[in-house]
Motif scaffolding. Sequence first.
Motif, PDB file in Angstrom:
ATOM      1  N   SER A  65       0.942  -1.206  -0.131  1.00  0.00           N
ATOM      2  CA  SER A  65       0.072   0.118  -0.045  1.00  0.00           C
ATOM      3  C   SER A  65       0.936   1.329  -0.094  1.00  0.00           C
ATOM      4  O   SER A  65       0.468   2.122  -0.772  1.00  0.00           O
ATOM      5  CB  SER A  65      -0.964  -0.177   1.437  1.00  0.00           C
ATOM      6  OG  SER A  65      -1.734   1.113   1.066  1.00  0.00           O
ATOM      7  N   TYR A 122      -0.735  -7.969   1.323  1.00  0.00           N
ATOM      8  CA  TYR A 122      -0.236  -6.549   1.896  1.00  0.00           C
ATOM      9  C   TYR A 122       1.041  -6.648   2.205  1.00  0.00           C
ATOM     10  O   TYR A 122       1.998  -5.828   1.723  1.00  0.00           O
ATOM     11  CB  TYR A 122      -0.965  -6.627   3.271  1.00  0.00           C
ATOM     12  CG  TYR A 122      -0.697  -5.183   4.061  1.00  0.00           C
ATOM     13  CD1 TYR A 122      -0.881  -3.813   3.442  1.00  0.00           C
ATOM     14  CD2 TYR A 122      -0.129  -5.085   5.253  1.00  0.00           C
ATOM     15  CE1 TYR A 122      -0.457  -2.919   4.002  1.00  0.00           C
ATOM     16  CE2 TYR A 122       0.082  -3.966   6.125  1.00  0.00           C
ATOM     17  CZ  TYR A 122      -0.008  -2.789   5.199  1.00  0.00           C
ATOM     18  OH  TYR A 122      -0.007  -1.500   6.040  1.00  0.00           O
ATOM     19  N   ARG A 140      -5.929  -3.314  -2.136  1.00  0.00           N
ATOM     20  CA  ARG A 140      -4.437  -3.236  -2.504  1.00  0.00           C
ATOM     21  C   ARG A 140      -3.961  -4.205  -3.842  1.00  0.00           C
ATOM     22  O   ARG A 140      -3.094  -3.740  -4.402  1.00  0.00           O
ATOM     23  CB  ARG A 140      -3.885  -4.003  -1.472  1.00  0.00           C
ATOM     24  CG  ARG A 140      -4.189  -5.430  -0.969  1.00  0.00           C
ATOM     25  CD  ARG A 140      -3.377  -6.066   0.102  1.00  0.00           C
ATOM     26  NE  ARG A 140      -3.676  -7.293   0.451  1.00  0.00           N
ATOM     27  CZ  ARG A 140      -4.465  -7.403   1.829  1.00  0.00           C
ATOM     28  NH1 ARG A 140      -4.752  -6.306   2.360  1.00  0.00           N
ATOM     29  NH2 ARG A 140      -4.628  -8.677   2.340  1.00  0.00           N
ATOM     30  N   HIS A 190     -11.783   0.939   2.768  1.00  0.00           N
ATOM     31  CA  HIS A 190     -10.853   1.722   2.101  1.00  0.00           C
ATOM     32  C   HIS A 190     -11.370   1.699   0.568  1.00  0.00           C
ATOM     33  O   HIS A 190     -10.912   1.373  -0.482  1.00  0.00           O
ATOM     34  CB  HIS A 190      -9.499   0.691   2.009  1.00  0.00           C
ATOM     35  CG  HIS A 190      -8.847   0.673   3.205  1.00  0.00           C
ATOM     36  ND1 HIS A 190      -8.121   1.812   3.735  1.00  0.00           N
ATOM     37  CD2 HIS A 190      -8.374  -0.540   4.201  1.00  0.00           C
ATOM     38  CE1 HIS A 190      -7.696   1.078   5.019  1.00  0.00           C
ATOM     39  NE2 HIS A 190      -7.871   0.083   5.051  1.00  0.00           N
TER      40      HIS A 190
END
Length: 365
Positions: A198, A241, A253, A293
């Motif tokens: 990210s 991640y 992501r 998100h």
Amino acid sequence: MRYLLFQSGLSTRTPVSVRGLVLTLTLILSGAVQPVSAQPEINRSIDAQGKRYYTPPARLAVERGLQYLAERQHPDGSFGSGSTFKNNVAITALCGMAFLGDGNTPGRGKYGVQVQKAVDFILASCKPSGYIISPDSISHGPMYGHGFATLFLAEVYGMTRSKDVRVKLEKAVELIVKSQNSKGGWRYTPESKDADLSVTVCQIMALRAARNCGIFISKEVIDRCIDYVKKSQNPDGGFRYQLVRQAESEFPRSAAGVVALYSAGIYEGPEIENGLTYLMGRLPNQRYFRGSHYYYGQYYAVQAMWQAGQQYWDTWYTAIREELVAGQMASGSWRPDSSNCVEYSTAMSCIVLQIPRNNIPIFQR
């Protein structure tokens, strides 16, 4: 061309193609043959495509969103609200990008004053080390803010060639390069020893924007980033991640992972194809869903589809455009998700809707 088209005698040295053209034109003018009607050309330029996709409802939504943001700017030029995000460099940079997407530049355009004030705030937040951070708003991951702020400065410099902006931009880029860790990525702070996807996409986009406007970026930095991003991809085409732990793919992501590869100059290959396939399985579904998100994911997804081409773009943009237009509140803003503030959600929505306008170089095909 200055050929003597209507002269009766052509030299034998005249090229065959020219003699054929002359004969054809002579016959047409004499009435011996009728010209074939030319088929109308289809305008496939970016400008024409932008006008087709950027519909009146989308344009109105953006106009209302930008007006809302302009009214929320603080006297020091910053944007953001709440205890966590007030006077935040990331929020300020993204709001500035939303105004750039409408064709404004520092001091010029309907929101030129707002853009200039945002630039001034970002420049005032640049430390001697190159770190862009506001002491009044330090989140848990300040390198996010640094990446977005560097990206904004790069776009502004490309449009203005301001020497003051260039000096600060070069220092900001230098800090990004120096803080790349051994894995090839970036994390929450410049001193971090690990990395996550990210934060990494924020830095590689900033570096790409800086390179686009003439600042040297080492190929080694880019290659190490590419290696890190590719290793972050799961077998299903999505992205995890961090490398240090196995994790399921998630939409936000995964969209960022595809854009990270595009930003690093990778436009084709199995990683791109598999990533796009994963994203297309999560098409906006015509209802206003605000998952965690949400805006972050849509910001990157629309960039990925714009670069991927018509096959992906037509389906994706139409869906997210209708979803965002339907979800705008009466104030002109968009309701924030759990991860941020209303200025963030509104700026991100405006940026997403304006992508087909092709005004900001980092987003251009």
